[in-house]
Design an enzyme around this catalytic site. Sequence first.
Site, mmCIF file in Angstrom:
data_model
loop_
_atom_site.group_PDB
_atom_site.id
_atom_site.type_symbol
_atom_site.label_atom_id
_atom_site.label_comp_id
_atom_site.label_asym_id
_atom_site.label_seq_id
_atom_site.Cartn_x
_atom_site.Cartn_y
_atom_site.Cartn_z
ATOM 1 N N ARG A 181 0.821 -1.217 0.000
ATOM 2 C CA ARG A 181 0.000 0.000 0.000
ATOM 3 C C ARG A 181 0.852 1.261 0.000
ATOM 4 O O ARG A 181 0.412 2.313 -0.462
ATOM 5 C CB ARG A 181 -0.996 -0.039 1.159
ATOM 6 C CG ARG A 181 -2.112 -1.076 0.908
ATOM 7 C CD ARG A 181 -2.967 -1.329 2.125
ATOM 8 N NE ARG A 181 -2.201 -1.788 3.277
ATOM 9 C CZ ARG A 181 -1.811 -3.052 3.483
ATOM 10 N NH1 ARG A 181 -2.150 -3.986 2.626
ATOM 11 N NH2 ARG A 181 -1.121 -3.384 4.552
ATOM 12 N N GLU A 220 7.061 -9.679 14.732
ATOM 13 C CA GLU A 220 6.550 -10.296 15.947
ATOM 14 C C GLU A 220 6.582 -11.818 15.851
ATOM 15 O O GLU A 220 6.669 -12.516 16.849
ATOM 16 C CB GLU A 220 5.093 -9.880 16.216
ATOM 17 C CG GLU A 220 4.777 -8.404 16.138
ATOM 18 C CD GLU A 220 4.544 -7.900 14.719
ATOM 19 O OE1 GLU A 220 3.515 -8.208 14.112
ATOM 20 O OE2 GLU A 220 5.424 -7.182 14.210
#
Length: 186
Positions: A68, A105
Amino acid sequence: MTDASGTSDLVESLLRDVADFPKRGVVFKDITPLLGDADAFGDVVRALAARHTGSGDRIDAVAGVEARGFIIGAALAHELGVGFVPVRKVGKLPGETVQRTYDLEYGTATIEVHADAVSSGQRVLLVDDVLATGGTAIAAWDLLSDCGADVVGLATVVELAFLGGREAMGERSVHSLHVVGGAGDA
């Protein structure tokens, strides 16, 4: 064009929350409704550009992070009258590339740019749709810097303040049009 608070309200009104994406427990902030609204998308691009037009803060290129960040970054580069540098996931660019691997993560990721994408001292604005933990933004910033660019800032449409990305960015300049869960742009 709307003012800063109006732009934030506009972004907020066109964000869509998608539960459990890309994994269970995550609420994804989807900007595609904003991208689909020509007037709103134009306002967002002009609001991002306004910080760099007429201010003496010269920008030589805009670098956008896949995917994006490509959409926003390419439109912003056009608005500013400068070139666009794609920061891609590994293996997507032909020719010689420079890479940087960083922690997520749940694992690691690698991004890359063409080795000749920027020149030494070129002033580059880094763009992405969302600033979350800051991992991707820091890796992209450092990658461009390693290539010789003078990265002048990170511009995002949305910042998820509760994830600490701005703090992780340290002294790097960050501008977000809309901040979720925080006090706002610093």
